[in-house]
Design a protein around this motif. Structure first.
Motif, short mmCIF file in Angstrom:
data_model
loop_
_atom_site.label_atom_id
_atom_site.label_comp_id
_atom_site.label_asym_id
_atom_site.label_seq_id
_atom_site.Cartn_x
_atom_site.Cartn_y
_atom_site.Cartn_z
N LEU A 115 32.79 7.21 -19.45
CA LEU A 115 33.01 7.62 -18.07
C LEU A 115 34.49 7.42 -17.77
N ILE A 116 35.15 8.47 -17.32
CA ILE A 116 36.59 8.43 -17.07
C ILE A 116 36.92 7.47 -15.94
N THR A 117 36.05 7.40 -14.97
CA THR A 117 36.23 6.54 -13.82
C THR A 117 34.84 6.20 -13.27
N ASP A 118 34.78 5.25 -12.35
CA ASP A 118 33.50 4.95 -11.73
C ASP A 118 32.96 6.20 -11.05
N ALA A 119 31.66 6.34 -11.06
CA ALA A 119 31.02 7.50 -10.44
C ALA A 119 31.27 7.52 -8.94
N LEU A 120 31.18 8.71 -8.38
CA LEU A 120 31.24 8.89 -6.93
C LEU A 120 29.82 9.06 -6.44
N TYR A 121 29.42 8.22 -5.50
CA TYR A 121 28.11 8.34 -4.87
C TYR A 121 28.32 8.80 -3.44
N ILE A 122 27.85 9.99 -3.13
CA ILE A 122 28.05 10.57 -1.80
C ILE A 122 26.78 10.40 -0.99
N ASP A 123 26.92 9.75 0.16
CA ASP A 123 25.81 9.59 1.10
C ASP A 123 25.83 10.81 2.02
N VAL A 124 24.79 11.64 1.92
CA VAL A 124 24.77 12.87 2.73
C VAL A 124 24.61 12.58 4.22
N LEU A 125 24.21 11.37 4.56
CA LEU A 125 24.16 11.00 5.98
C LEU A 125 25.57 10.85 6.53
N GLU A 126 26.48 10.37 5.69
CA GLU A 126 27.87 10.17 6.08
C GLU A 126 28.71 11.41 5.86
N HIS A 127 28.35 12.20 4.85
CA HIS A 127 29.09 13.42 4.48
C HIS A 127 28.13 14.60 4.44
N PRO A 128 27.85 15.20 5.61
CA PRO A 128 26.89 16.32 5.64
C PRO A 128 27.34 17.52 4.82
N ILE A 129 28.64 17.61 4.53
CA ILE A 129 29.15 18.65 3.64
C ILE A 129 29.71 17.92 2.42
N PRO A 130 28.84 17.54 1.47
CA PRO A 130 29.25 16.67 0.36
C PRO A 130 30.34 17.25 -0.54
#
Length: 145
Positions: A115-130
């Motif tokens: 893994l090049i970097t830590d994964a990105l976890y997107i919370d769709v509640l916080e980012h409605p347009i992920p």
């Protein structure tokens, strides 16, 4: 220097596909090439290219149906040449938040991938347009690579 990226999508309702398309547009604009795999098959994905895995989580923490066969193919595979980014979409109101992405991370690492970097976890509640959050993160990582 131009690089080729393999964009691997795990999606049920299309959100991860939108993220993959947005990442692809950013790669095009940066002079890179890419292949999007909406029905990923390890036999069709170059291990010497950089992988971008975009996946949601479905049900009780499972991988989306379309990426499950690919995840199974990773068991016992040699991914020692693979360098990957992982982007997960989820909803923090579930205790299985981004389990799909975490599962893909584990399978890539277990098969010898990096893994090049830590994964990105997107919370769709916080980012409605992920895709906006994903592109911003990916562009920053790409610039620093």
């Amino acid at each position: 220097m131009s690089k080729h990226f393999e964009i691997i999508v795990g999606t049920m309702l299309g959100a991860a596909e939108y993220v993959a398309d947005a990442i692809a547009e950013k790669l095009d604009a940066s002079g890179h090439t890419h292949t999007i795999h909406a029905e990923p098959n390890l036999d069709e994905i170059k291990t010497e290219s950089t992988w971008v895995v975009c996946t949601s989580t479905h049900g009780a923490g499972e991988l989306p149906d379309n990426i499950q066969p690919f995840a199974k193919q990773l068991e016992g595979a040699d991914l020692s040449a693979v360098n990957a980014y992982v982007i997960g979409l989820g909803d923090t109101s579930y205790d299985t938040f981004c389990f799909g992405a975490k599962e893909m991370e584990k399978r890539i690492k277990n098969a010898g991938g990096t893994l090049i970097t830590d994964a990105l976890y997107i919370d769709v509640l916080e980012h409605p347009i992920p895709e906006d959050a994903a592109v911003e993160w990916f562009y920053e990582k790409l610039a620093n690579a």
